[in-house]
Design a protein around this motif. Sequence first.
Motif, PDB file in Angstrom:
ATOM      1  N   PHE A  30       0.203  34.729 -11.215  1.00 42.17           N
ATOM      2  CA  PHE A  30      -1.243  34.820 -11.834  1.00 42.17           C
ATOM      3  C   PHE A  30      -1.766  34.585 -11.633  1.00 42.17           C
ATOM      4  CE2 PHE A  30      -4.243  31.933 -13.894  1.00 42.17           C
ATOM      5  CZ  PHE A  30      -4.110  32.060 -15.405  1.00 42.17           C
ATOM      6  N   ARG A  31      -2.513  33.997 -10.532  1.00 44.85           N
ATOM      7  CA  ARG A  31      -3.828  34.274  -9.789  1.00 44.85           C
ATOM      8  C   ARG A  31      -3.710  35.849  -9.350  1.00 44.85           C
ATOM      9  NH1 ARG A  31      -2.434  29.654  -6.917  1.00 44.85           N
ATOM     10  NH2 ARG A  31      -1.462  30.492  -5.724  1.00 44.85           N
ATOM     11  N   GLU A  34      -5.140  37.881 -12.501  1.00 44.83           N
ATOM     12  CA  GLU A  34      -6.781  37.533 -13.057  1.00 44.83           C
ATOM     13  C   GLU A  34      -7.242  38.071 -11.975  1.00 44.83           C
ATOM     14  OE1 GLU A  34      -7.766  35.707 -15.507  1.00 44.83           O
ATOM     15  OE2 GLU A  34      -6.295  36.628 -15.887  1.00 44.83           O
ATOM     16  N   ARG A  35      -6.869  38.307 -10.863  1.00 41.98           N
ATOM     17  CA  ARG A  35      -7.841  39.263  -9.743  1.00 41.98           C
ATOM     18  C   ARG A  35      -8.569  40.336  -9.727  1.00 41.98           C
ATOM     19  NH1 ARG A  35      -5.866  35.549  -5.581  1.00 41.98           N
ATOM     20  NH2 ARG A  35      -3.924  37.519  -4.962  1.00 41.98           N
ATOM     21  N   ARG A  37      -7.475  41.882 -12.831  1.00 41.69           N
ATOM     22  CA  ARG A  37      -8.424  41.673 -14.142  1.00 41.69           C
ATOM     23  C   ARG A  37      -9.895  41.581 -14.312  1.00 41.69           C
ATOM     24  NH1 ARG A  37     -10.894  39.345 -17.965  1.00 41.69           N
ATOM     25  NH2 ARG A  37     -10.265  36.846 -16.374  1.00 41.69           N
ATOM     26  N   LEU A  38     -10.129  40.733 -13.104  1.00 38.40           N
ATOM     27  CA  LEU A  38     -11.309  40.763 -13.286  1.00 38.40           C
ATOM     28  C   LEU A  38     -11.970  42.026 -12.505  1.00 38.40           C
ATOM     29  CD1 LEU A  38     -11.682  36.990 -12.312  1.00 38.40           C
ATOM     30  CD2 LEU A  38     -12.452  38.130 -14.269  1.00 38.40           C
ATOM     31  N   PRO A  46      -9.001  36.605 -20.181  1.00 38.80           N
ATOM     32  CA  PRO A  46      -7.907  36.560 -19.195  1.00 38.80           C
ATOM     33  C   PRO A  46      -6.569  36.036 -19.825  1.00 38.80           C
ATOM     34  CG  PRO A  46      -9.299  34.735 -19.901  1.00 38.80           C
ATOM     35  CD  PRO A  46      -9.065  36.053 -21.201  1.00 38.80           C
ATOM     36  N   HIS A  47      -5.735  36.010 -18.724  1.00 45.70           N
ATOM     37  CA  HIS A  47      -3.721  36.875 -19.350  1.00 45.70           C
ATOM     38  C   HIS A  47      -3.863  34.390 -19.472  1.00 45.70           C
ATOM     39  CE1 HIS A  47      -3.332  40.045 -17.758  1.00 45.70           C
ATOM     40  NE2 HIS A  47      -3.837  39.545 -16.846  1.00 45.70           N
ATOM     41  N   HIS A  48      -2.640  34.655 -20.307  1.00 45.88           N
ATOM     42  CA  HIS A  48      -2.529  33.383 -20.600  1.00 45.88           C
ATOM     43  C   HIS A  48      -1.240  32.979 -19.495  1.00 45.88           C
ATOM     44  CE1 HIS A  48      -0.564  29.987 -22.924  1.00 45.88           C
ATOM     45  NE2 HIS A  48      -1.713  29.928 -22.986  1.00 45.88           N
TER      46      HIS A  48
END
Length: 78
Positions: A30-31, A34-35, A37-38, A46-48
């Motif tokens: 997940f992290r 998110e990194r 994506r950012l 953001p992802h769920h």
Amino acid sequence: MSRSRRKTPICGITTAASERFDKQTWHRSFRKAERQRLASDPFSEPHHFREFCNDWLMHKDGKYYWGPGHSGAKWLRK
């Protein structure tokens, strides 16, 4: 301690002691997502977290309530 009982009669379904490895794995993925994506688009949604974990694929397979009328007295002992 022979008379101590659980306050909440809820136990894991299988004999797995912990879900630590499963939780570490899906938190890590997940992290990472998110990194990425950012870095590519910081203003996107953001992802769920449910995209990365499934409770039924973890080692414990959920929990069970051993309430009154169940014969799971040995699981209620500490």
